[in-house]
Design a protein around this motif. Sequence first.
Motif, PDB file in Angstrom:
ATOM      1  N   VAL A  39      75.994 -27.266 -53.763  1.00  0.00           N
ATOM      2  CA  VAL A  39      74.839 -26.780 -54.603  1.00  0.00           C
ATOM      3  C   VAL A  39      75.017 -25.282 -54.241  1.00  0.00           C
ATOM      4  O   VAL A  39      74.982 -25.082 -53.069  1.00  0.00           O
ATOM      5  CB  VAL A  39      73.834 -27.493 -53.991  1.00  0.00           C
ATOM      6  N   CYS A  40      74.496 -24.526 -55.146  1.00  0.00           N
ATOM      7  CA  CYS A  40      74.592 -23.019 -54.973  1.00  0.00           C
ATOM      8  C   CYS A  40      73.219 -22.432 -55.227  1.00  0.00           C
ATOM      9  O   CYS A  40      72.353 -22.953 -55.802  1.00  0.00           O
ATOM     10  CB  CYS A  40      75.537 -22.467 -55.965  1.00  0.00           C
ATOM     11  N   GLY A  41      72.890 -21.288 -54.809  1.00  0.00           N
ATOM     12  CA  GLY A  41      71.522 -20.618 -55.028  1.00  0.00           C
ATOM     13  C   GLY A  41      71.315 -20.329 -56.481  1.00  0.00           C
ATOM     14  O   GLY A  41      70.019 -20.488 -56.588  1.00  0.00           O
ATOM     15  N   GLY A  64      75.368 -27.188 -61.323  1.00  0.00           N
ATOM     16  CA  GLY A  64      76.712 -27.477 -60.294  1.00  0.00           C
ATOM     17  C   GLY A  64      77.902 -26.860 -60.942  1.00  0.00           C
ATOM     18  O   GLY A  64      78.181 -26.972 -61.991  1.00  0.00           O
ATOM     19  N   HIS A  65      78.333 -25.868 -60.238  1.00  0.00           N
ATOM     20  CA  HIS A  65      79.384 -25.086 -60.510  1.00  0.00           C
ATOM     21  C   HIS A  65      80.478 -25.045 -59.555  1.00  0.00           C
ATOM     22  O   HIS A  65      81.601 -24.642 -59.664  1.00  0.00           O
ATOM     23  CB  HIS A  65      79.283 -23.754 -60.946  1.00  0.00           C
ATOM     24  N   GLU A  66      80.545 -25.593 -58.322  1.00  0.00           N
ATOM     25  CA  GLU A  66      81.403 -25.480 -57.182  1.00  0.00           C
ATOM     26  C   GLU A  66      81.945 -27.254 -57.080  1.00  0.00           C
ATOM     27  O   GLU A  66      81.528 -27.844 -56.415  1.00  0.00           O
ATOM     28  CB  GLU A  66      80.683 -25.076 -56.127  1.00  0.00           C
ATOM     29  N   SER A  67      83.192 -27.571 -57.818  1.00  0.00           N
ATOM     30  CA  SER A  67      83.502 -28.782 -58.055  1.00  0.00           C
ATOM     31  C   SER A  67      84.970 -28.813 -57.768  1.00  0.00           C
ATOM     32  O   SER A  67      85.717 -28.123 -58.025  1.00  0.00           O
ATOM     33  CB  SER A  67      83.003 -29.213 -59.536  1.00  0.00           C
ATOM     34  N   MET A 150      86.043 -24.209 -52.412  1.00  0.00           N
ATOM     35  CA  MET A 150      86.930 -23.122 -53.007  1.00  0.00           C
ATOM     36  C   MET A 150      86.108 -21.973 -53.637  1.00  0.00           C
ATOM     37  O   MET A 150      86.462 -20.810 -53.584  1.00  0.00           O
ATOM     38  CB  MET A 150      88.088 -23.569 -53.602  1.00  0.00           C
ATOM     39  N   GLU A 151      84.949 -22.296 -54.352  1.00  0.00           N
ATOM     40  CA  GLU A 151      84.412 -21.199 -55.077  1.00  0.00           C
ATOM     41  C   GLU A 151      83.679 -20.405 -54.469  1.00  0.00           C
ATOM     42  O   GLU A 151      84.054 -19.088 -54.513  1.00  0.00           O
ATOM     43  CB  GLU A 151      83.357 -22.342 -56.093  1.00  0.00           C
ATOM     44  N   PRO A 152      82.748 -20.824 -53.320  1.00  0.00           N
ATOM     45  CA  PRO A 152      82.133 -19.577 -52.226  1.00  0.00           C
ATOM     46  C   PRO A 152      83.299 -19.149 -51.542  1.00  0.00           C
ATOM     47  O   PRO A 152      83.028 -17.551 -51.308  1.00  0.00           O
ATOM     48  CB  PRO A 152      80.977 -20.595 -51.782  1.00  0.00           C
TER      49      PRO A 152
HETATM   50 ZN   LIG Z   1      78.353 -20.638 -56.313  1.00  0.00          ZN
END
Ligand SMILES: [Zn+2]
Length: 346
Positions: A39-41, A64-67, A150-152
């Motif tokens: 979960v991202c800001g 949701g984009h960090e998957s 890996m995304e953040p």
């Molecule tokens: Zn993010």
Amino acid sequence: MGTMKAAVLQRPGEIRVEQMRIPEPGPGEVLVRVRAVGVCGSDVHYYKEGRIGRYVVEKPLILGHESAGEVVALGSGVSHISVGGRVAVEPGVPCRRCGYCKGGRYNLCADVTFMATPPVDGAFAEYIAWPADFVYPLAENLGYAEGALMEPLAVGMHAVRRARLVPGWTVLILGGGPIGQMALLAARAAGAGRIILTDLEDRRLDVASRLGADVTINPGRASVSDAVSAATDEEGPDLVIEAAGTAATVRQSIELVRRGGTVVWIGLPSQDPCEVSALQAIDKEVDILGIFRYANVYPDAIRLAASGKINLAPLVTHRFPLEEARQALDTVAEQKSSAVKVLVEV
Ligand SMILES: [Zn+2]
Ligand SMILES: [Zn+2]
């Protein structure tokens, strides 16, 4: 194709788990069985306010984009990835044709399809179809949770790359949210000699210490400028990474950096424009760099995580099943003192 569950944002504040059609992978795409999503800001902004700047939620949207997940089917023309492969999914796919894309800075492409940014659906779902060249094989010793991180991590690594961090540098990180912590890991891995991190939440300072911060400062209890000055023999840090996103910390980044130092801005200031002293920046000859997402970082992020040189485990503070995506978002929104990275496991 059958149906799948997805957590859908209906309107600000309302998430419902629905049955919907499993997407079909088009040419050049793979179908990924999603296993973990951070979960991202930005997810919280869409959930609470229904918008970020010019991006407005106008119809139901999957966040949701960090998957990360497992490849379960291939579209036509996909040969470098096979069914059963475990992958991290890069959420932004650029046009591949413009000068930025050709020049390797595809994060600046004007035509990016980015997950969970209206109108593009994200990954709080059992399946996603995504371009095969934007999914990356996970090393064997990495789990899906790490894959989602890996995304953040890519953002933190991009910041350190842009700053051209030199081994031995003293680095000050303003803000201990997930991005600040990822910048800390990247700076440590790049050879920073001393890392200082500030945050108003003690829990986040504890995490930073476990990740390798040498000095942590709570601005609620101590003067940041005094503490930074004491920790750097009055010189100031070589590099300041602003990851708190407040007008005060943006101003501080210029104030605190040493003469000739580098300032990196990642946090999106909640108030903008915000005031900084240009005179100070000129007088100190500060290099100021903006950071927008990342480009060409995922494979290196996976290698770095797999190398064991960074420890991602302390970052994950909460886990929820897909059915409780709403609670996951609420946790990020409301429990700033205890939540660092919240994962949805599908
Ligand atoms: Zn993010
Ligand atoms: Zn482009």
